[in-house]
Design an enzyme around this catalytic site. Structure first.
Site, PDB file in Angstrom:
ATOM      1  N   ASP A  86       4.713  -4.712   4.286  1.00 20.15           N
ATOM      2  CA  ASP A  86       4.012  -4.879   3.016  1.00 20.15           C
ATOM      3  C   ASP A  86       4.992  -5.414   1.981  1.00 20.15           C
ATOM      4  O   ASP A  86       6.152  -4.973   1.957  1.00 20.15           O
ATOM      5  CB  ASP A  86       3.484  -3.509   2.545  1.00 20.15           C
ATOM      6  CG  ASP A  86       2.147  -3.613   1.817  1.00 20.15           C
ATOM      7  OD1 ASP A  86       1.868  -4.684   1.255  1.00 20.15           O
ATOM      8  OD2 ASP A  86       1.397  -2.628   1.817  1.00 20.15           O
ATOM      9  N   HIS A 124       4.154 -12.389  -3.574  1.00 20.22           N
ATOM     10  CA  HIS A 124       3.715 -10.982  -3.556  1.00 20.22           C
ATOM     11  C   HIS A 124       3.882 -10.380  -2.165  1.00 20.22           C
ATOM     12  O   HIS A 124       3.884  -9.165  -2.015  1.00 20.22           O
ATOM     13  CB  HIS A 124       2.251 -10.888  -3.994  1.00 20.22           C
ATOM     14  CG  HIS A 124       2.079 -11.142  -5.460  1.00 20.22           C
ATOM     15  ND1 HIS A 124       1.912 -10.141  -6.384  1.00 20.22           N
ATOM     16  CD2 HIS A 124       2.077 -12.297  -6.170  1.00 20.22           C
ATOM     17  CE1 HIS A 124       1.810 -10.657  -7.593  1.00 20.22           C
ATOM     18  NE2 HIS A 124       1.904 -11.970  -7.490  1.00 20.22           N
TER      19      HIS A 124
HETATM   20  P1  ADQ Z   1      -2.397  -5.756  -1.516  1.00 17.88           P
HETATM   21  O1  ADQ Z   1      -2.112  -6.139  -0.109  1.00 17.88           O
HETATM   22  O2  ADQ Z   1      -3.783  -5.885  -1.973  1.00 17.88           O
HETATM   23  O3  ADQ Z   1      -1.453  -6.554  -2.529  1.00 17.88           O
HETATM   24  P2  ADQ Z   1      -1.425  -3.146  -2.712  1.00 17.88           P
HETATM   25  O4  ADQ Z   1      -0.125  -3.462  -3.351  1.00 17.88           O
HETATM   26  O5  ADQ Z   1      -1.448  -1.801  -2.059  1.00 17.88           O
HETATM   27  O6  ADQ Z   1      -1.872  -4.193  -1.609  1.00 17.88           O
HETATM   28  O7  ADQ Z   1      -2.534  -3.174  -3.831  1.00 17.88           O
HETATM   29  C1  ADQ Z   1      -3.849  -2.787  -3.603  1.00 17.88           C
HETATM   30  C2  ADQ Z   1      -4.548  -2.524  -4.944  1.00 17.88           C
HETATM   31  O8  ADQ Z   1      -5.945  -2.483  -4.701  1.00 17.88           O
HETATM   32  C3  ADQ Z   1      -4.126  -1.197  -5.566  1.00 17.88           C
HETATM   33  O9  ADQ Z   1      -4.041  -1.349  -6.949  1.00 17.88           O
HETATM   34  C4  ADQ Z   1      -5.271  -0.263  -5.173  1.00 17.88           C
HETATM   35  O10 ADQ Z   1      -5.530   0.758  -6.106  1.00 17.88           O
HETATM   36  C5  ADQ Z   1      -6.456  -1.218  -5.092  1.00 17.88           C
HETATM   37  N1  ADQ Z   1      -7.395  -0.714  -4.058  1.00 17.88           N
HETATM   38  C6  ADQ Z   1      -7.147  -0.522  -2.762  1.00 17.88           C
HETATM   39  N2  ADQ Z   1      -8.237   0.011  -2.150  1.00 17.88           N
HETATM   40  C7  ADQ Z   1      -9.185   0.129  -3.076  1.00 17.88           C
HETATM   41  C8  ADQ Z   1     -10.535   0.594  -3.078  1.00 17.88           C
HETATM   42  N3  ADQ Z   1     -11.152   1.087  -1.998  1.00 17.88           N
HETATM   43  N4  ADQ Z   1     -11.205   0.554  -4.220  1.00 17.88           N
HETATM   44  C9  ADQ Z   1     -10.602   0.084  -5.326  1.00 17.88           C
HETATM   45  N5  ADQ Z   1      -9.352  -0.365  -5.397  1.00 17.88           N
HETATM   46  C10 ADQ Z   1      -8.639  -0.353  -4.289  1.00 17.88           C
HETATM   47  C11 ADQ Z   1      -0.524  -7.646  -2.426  1.00 17.88           C
HETATM   48  C12 ADQ Z   1       0.626  -7.411  -1.444  1.00 17.88           C
HETATM   49  C13 ADQ Z   1       1.327  -6.106  -1.794  1.00 17.88           C
HETATM   50  C14 ADQ Z   1       1.802  -6.129  -3.239  1.00 17.88           C
HETATM   51  C15 ADQ Z   1       0.689  -6.543  -4.174  1.00 17.88           C
HETATM   52  C16 ADQ Z   1       1.206  -6.776  -5.597  1.00 17.88           C
HETATM   53  O11 ADQ Z   1       0.165  -7.394  -0.116  1.00 17.88           O
HETATM   54  O12 ADQ Z   1       2.428  -5.878  -0.923  1.00 17.88           O
HETATM   55  O13 ADQ Z   1       2.244  -4.834  -3.610  1.00 17.88           O
HETATM   56  O14 ADQ Z   1       0.063  -7.753  -3.738  1.00 17.88           O
HETATM   57  O15 ADQ Z   1       2.267  -7.649  -5.626  1.00 17.88           O
END
Ligand code: ADQ
Length: 461
Positions: A363, A155
């Site tokens: 990311d 990921h």
């Molecule tokens: P993350 O680093 O966690 O994921 P991201 O892909 O942006 O990053 O996903 C975050 C998720 O958490 C989103 O669905 C978002 O809506 C949710 N989220 C964030 N802040 C929140 C809050 N305050 N309250 C509720 N929900 C919140 C890792 C990798 C990424 C990759 C994903 C999936 O680091 O690069 O895209 O896995 O593979």
């Protein structure tokens, strides 16, 4: 259809709010197909307590979980996974901490997971291991006689060979990685970095596009960009509850332009740089004072790792500084919210914001960028500003793509978004939505599983 068995560090409870991108993706995948999900239940127990496995069924989904001991948590989770692998894979060697204790903890937990998972597998299962915490799990299953097709998905980014080799355990780790039948990546850059490592440092070769031969084995290395469940996000953003929430945020007299950022409070997400860019917007284009506000939602994460405590202090100091310097009785430029927010509320906040600011320094993909686009009103959409270092930028080219290290460039992009005519916003949004639909959560899962299924057959070289 073969049964799907997923292993990941953390297993989320169905019905509870998943807080990271990985849990969101796996839950979406398993809800559609059913199967078994194996991993840590989030509990930390005393070192001398038994680490027994618990199994629970929810319709077609079986959760098999186990706790970690205090030493496991410290060495495997905080130590090797989050203070060594995470920074190295995000090109942050300056923040990486390597200790023998933590790498032993990492090996120990992966070994225990393999020991517990192996007897649960049926011969026809497809086994899908997720992310950097569990790189050696596949090799652990192989040494226990498991012959199933086993796939692994990264990921997070895969770093260039020159960065990876700085990690003391890189040889052991990569030799475990090539035990998988299929290794999946978010972007072509990650895939190319991995293939280069296998060819230049392990004596491997490309046998065909996406097919590697190394140490007498053949494996596939392919790109499967993670997507979101587009329709369910649209439904959340269009609901009457969302409309009420948006109205509440846009009370009369409030600023005209709302900018939103939503990220776990992680140093890879570029939050201090983002605030500095916002400050530059107010300095270079002072007409935005009292007209623009930035809402940054950044829930806590991995707070026991020092680098995470540091980033929190830096962010709090910066938002205080900007509000002190620019704010007024009737205007708070930065609103910083340090907690989890229900997904329905997030969808409403995205929809009510004219700019989605997604500027990580590095990311894997970034689901927030995709969620922001899906939540927009197609007749009057907001503008996505996206870091060129987010995996999502490989696909979402109609966003305003920026270098997050360049505060002035990001400030100019914000100004461009503020002034962008509606026709241009609609055109860009339409193109982005088409890409979101083409590569959604379903196609990610199906693409990976189809490729894994094919690995059970001899590969054509
Ligand atoms: P993350 O680093 O966690 O994921 P991201 O892909 O942006 O990053 O996903 C975050 C998720 O958490 C989103 O669905 C978002 O809506 C949710 N989220 C964030 N802040 C929140 C809050 N305050 N309250 C509720 N929900 C919140 C890792 C990798 C990424 C990759 C994903 C999936 O680091 O690069 O895209 O896995 O593979």
């Amino acid at each position: 259809m073969r049964r799907l068995v997923i292993a990941s560090n953390r297993v989320a409870e169905p019905g509870c709010q998943p807080s990271g991108g990985l849990a969101v993706c796996i839950l979406d995948a398993l809800r559609k197909r059913g199967g078994l999900w194996f991993g840590w239940n989030g509990e930390v127990i005393a070192d001398d307590a038994p680490t027994s496995v618990t199994s629970r069924k929810y319709d077609d989904l079986t959760l098999v979980t186990m706790p970690l001991t205090e030493s496991d948590y410290k060495e495997y989770y905080l130590g090797f996974s989050n203070a060594a692998l995470w920074p190295v894979h995000h090109y942050r060697l300056d923040l990486a901490r390597f200790t023998q204790e933590s790498s032993e903890g990492y090996r120990r937990v992966n070994d225990r997971f393999a020991e517990e998972l192996a007897p649960l597998l049926k011969a026809s299962d497809l086994v899908w291991v997720h992310d950097y915490h569990l790189v050696p799990l596949g090799a652990g299953l192989r040494t226990r006689g498991v012959r199933n097709a086993i796939g692994f998905f990264y990921h997070i980014p895969f770093p260039p060979p020159d960065v990876l080799v700085a990690m003391p355990e890189h040889e052991w780790l990569t030799s475990a990685l090539v035990e998988y039948d299929l290794v999946g990546f978010q972007t072509k850059t990650d895939q190319a970095n991995f293939c280069r490592f296998v060819c230049d440092f392990m004596g491997g070769e490309m046998a065909a596009p996406d097919v590697l031969r190394v140490s007498g084995k053949t494996l596939m290395a392919s790109v499967f960009p993670v997507g979101i469940d587009v329709d369910s996000f649209i439904a959340m953003a269009r609901s009457p509850e969302a409309a009420k929430r948006i109205q509440r945020v846009h009370r009369a007299g409030e600023p005209r332009v709302h900018i939103i950022g939503v990220d776990r409070l992680d140093y890879t997400k570029g939050l201090p740089d983002r605030l500095r860019s916002f400050k530059r917007l107010l300095e270079i284009y002072p007409q935005n004072c009292k007209a623009v506000t930035l809402m940054q939602i950044a829930p806590p994460t991995r707070e026991d790792v020092q680098a995470y405590a540091d980033i929190r202090h830096e962010l709090e100091a910066l938002s205080g500084e900007i509000n002190g310097q620019f704010g007024d009785f009737d205007w708070t430029p930065v609103r910083y919210i340090h907690r989890n927010v229900p997904r329905e509320t997030l969808a409403a906040l995205y929809r009510g914001s004219q700019i989605g600011l997604v500027t990580p320094l590095r990311d894997g993909m970034n689901l927030v960028a995709k969620e922001y686009v899906a939540a927009q009103n197609e007749d009057n959409p907001g503008v996505l500003i996206l870091s060129r270092f987010a995996g999502a930028s490989e696909d979402l080219q109609e966003a305003l793509i920026v270098n997050p290290y360049d505060a002035d460039e990001v400030a100019h992009a914000m100004q461009r978004a503020i002034a962008m005519p509606r026709e241009e916003r609609i055109e860009r949004h339409r193109a982005l939505m088409a890409r979101l639909r083409e590569r959604d959560a379903c196609s990610w899962m199906e693409g990976f599983l189809r490729a894994l299924d094919a690995c059970s057959l001899p590969l054509a070289a």
